[in-house]
Design a protein around this motif. Structure first.
Motif, PDB file in Angstrom:
ATOM      1  N   SER A   1      -5.246 -23.864  56.260  1.00  0.00           N
ATOM      2  CA  SER A   1      -4.075 -23.808  57.137  1.00  0.00           C
ATOM      3  C   SER A   1      -3.658 -25.209  57.561  1.00  0.00           C
ATOM      4  O   SER A   1      -4.438 -26.168  57.478  1.00  0.00           O
ATOM      5  N   SER A   2      -2.426 -25.325  58.008  1.00  0.00           N
ATOM      6  CA  SER A   2      -1.936 -26.619  58.467  1.00  0.00           C
ATOM      7  C   SER A   2      -2.729 -27.091  59.683  1.00  0.00           C
ATOM      8  O   SER A   2      -2.964 -28.293  59.858  1.00  0.00           O
ATOM      9  N   GLU A   3      -3.181 -26.156  60.534  1.00  0.00           N
ATOM     10  CA  GLU A   3      -3.964 -26.525  61.707  1.00  0.00           C
ATOM     11  C   GLU A   3      -5.299 -27.154  61.286  1.00  0.00           C
ATOM     12  O   GLU A   3      -5.733 -28.161  61.859  1.00  0.00           O
ATOM     13  N   THR A   4      -5.934 -26.535  60.288  1.00  0.00           N
ATOM     14  CA  THR A   4      -7.211 -27.087  59.820  1.00  0.00           C
ATOM     15  C   THR A   4      -7.005 -28.449  59.178  1.00  0.00           C
ATOM     16  O   THR A   4      -7.804 -29.375  59.380  1.00  0.00           O
TER      17      THR A   4
ATOM     18  N   ASP B   1      -4.776 -30.576  59.948  1.00  0.00           N
ATOM     19  CA  ASP B   1      -4.551 -31.525  61.047  1.00  0.00           C
ATOM     20  C   ASP B   1      -5.874 -31.978  61.643  1.00  0.00           C
ATOM     21  O   ASP B   1      -6.049 -33.161  61.974  1.00  0.00           O
TER      22      ASP B   1
END
Length: 429
Positions: free
Chosen positions: A14-17, A19
């Motif tokens: 995911s984009s959160e991971t 980041d």
């Protein structure tokens, strides 16, 4: 258990991971030759790449952490990216052509088989700690720089984990040194001649016919040290007593039955040698007693050979109350320690300490010791390592499965009933 939080494997990151990964990349460095890298064992427990959760290696501190410790280690170190590895064993079928061991060693040529001789399948990924969650990211989905750091950490040799000697070791004393007493060895005049018939050899003290040693100065034939405590032949200690009673003047003895052309087991009782030696002038010294090595053949095993036999043919009945129907047991509080060569005494002390309630209470729970432990290198911290051992002896994860115990018991029982000559002879003559 110190484990808290959830466990996820991410096939699509995911984009959160991403980041979190990018934010933690600053200051990371490749593991080089001078680094201590915990890529073999957890610094806080005995988890390894073989454990259910595998092993995590902190890419910032290079400290190894098992699944139950990775969140706590990340909070302490500030590093949230880990090189993760999980190993799975594929057991190879035993072959009937395997030769009996001839060397007192494990995992070496001629020695006892090691579990590491089985096929091992290894998987790698990037571990990402986010709060109390741990995510495993395929290296193909991780930034190329981070993937390179993971491989560097896991390929690093000479890390801070246990040495591979734990799975592979050998009693390699090298060739015995030449005795300094061999040159100019005093041999008494009119010494008795020794019969060429081995059946006539007797201990002068007890009349025993085995474990016999000839004094190369006086011709006295005496028994070696008593080895019956290890399942070996009894000994009268006659050879050693003769050395002491003659003022410790004649230190060299040779084991009867091991003499042949160019070979024999020689021992020195001298305080500054006290061990196996060679006698460069052995043929001449034996001739003084009418012995010609060329006419003899080896009929008895050396003490080294008996030690190998002892490990291969260990008598299970000696520790299992022969005649009783016993069930192998492994559970918290009943967990054994692997003996590495000669660590049995230390293991016994550790097991005894771990049964003391106050000692166990002080070390078994992280809350009682973790805050006071050394943060930078927990694998070199005495407090952490003591707690690690005590906790493991009471942790169900390290108990052997019942099926494995039954297999071990069965293999040991097959060694019952071996002849006395094959039993252990661990003591010098």
């Amino acid at each position: 258990s110190a484990w808290r939080g959830s466990w996820k494997t991410k096939k699509m990151v995911s984009s959160e991971t991403l980041d979190v990964i990018r934010g933690a990349m600053g200051g990371l460095r490749e593991a080089t030759a001078g680094c201590l890298v915990g890529n073999e064992e957890c610094a806080y427990s005995f988890d390894s790449p073989y454990s259910e959760g595998g092993l995590f290696t902190n890419l910032k501190s290079f400290v190894g952490a098992g699944r139950d410790w990775v969140v706590r280690d990340a909070a302490r170190s500030g590093g949230v990216l880990y090189a993760h590895q999980k190993w799975r064993v594929v057991v190879k079928e035993a072959t009937e052509t395997e030769e009996a061991p001839s060397v007192l060693g494990v995992g070496v040529a001629g020695g006892f088989a090691s579990e590491e001789s089985n096929e091992v399948r290894k998987e790698r990924s990037l571990g990402v700690v986010a709060g109390d969650r741990v995510e495993l990211v395929p290296l193909s989905e991780a930034p190329e720089f981070v993937a390179m750091l993971v491989h560097a950490a896991l390929d690093h040799a000479g890390g801070s984990g246990p040495s591979s000697a734990a799975a592979q070791w050998a009693l390699d004393e090298g060739p015995p040194p030449a005795s300094k007493y061999a040159d100019g060895l005093e041999q008494v005049a009119n010494a008795p001649k020794l019969s060429a018939d081995p059946t006539t050899w007797r201990c002068a003290l007890s009349g025993d016919t085995e474990n016999l040693w000839l004094n190369l100065s006086t011709g006295y034939v005496g028994g070696g040290r008593d080895q019956s405590a290890f399942g070996g032949p009894k000994g009268s200690n006659g050879a050693l007593l003769h050395y002491e009673e003659t003022g410790k003047r004649y230190p060299l003895v040779v084991k009867l039955g091991t003499i042949s052309a160019g070979s024999a087991e020689v021992y020195s009782y001298a305080a500054d040698e006290d061990g196996r030696v060679t006698d460069p002038h052995l043929e001449a010294h034996l001739a003084h007693f009418g012995i010609d090595p060329k006419g003899l053949r080896k009929t008895a095993k050396t003490t080294s050979e008996l030690e190998v036999d002892a490990n291969a043919k260990f008598e299970w009945s000696a520790i299992s109350e022969a005649g009783e129907s016993l069930v192998p047991l492994s559970a918290p509080g009943f967990i054994g320690l692997v003996n590495l060569g000669n660590s049995c005494y230390m293991n016994a002390v550790a097991q005894t300490l771990a049964t003391v309630p106050e000692f166990r209470a002080a070390y078994s729970e992280p809350g009682s010791w973790f805050a006071a432990s050394r943060a930078g290198r927990p694998d070199e911290d005495l407090l952490t390592q003591t707690a690690k051992l005590v906790a493991a002896l009471h942790d169900a994860r390290y108990a052997k499965p019942q099926a494995a115990l039954e297999k071990l018991a069965s293999s040991l029982r097959r060694g019952e009933g071996e002849d006395e000559d094959a039993a252990a002879a661990r003591e010098p003559p």
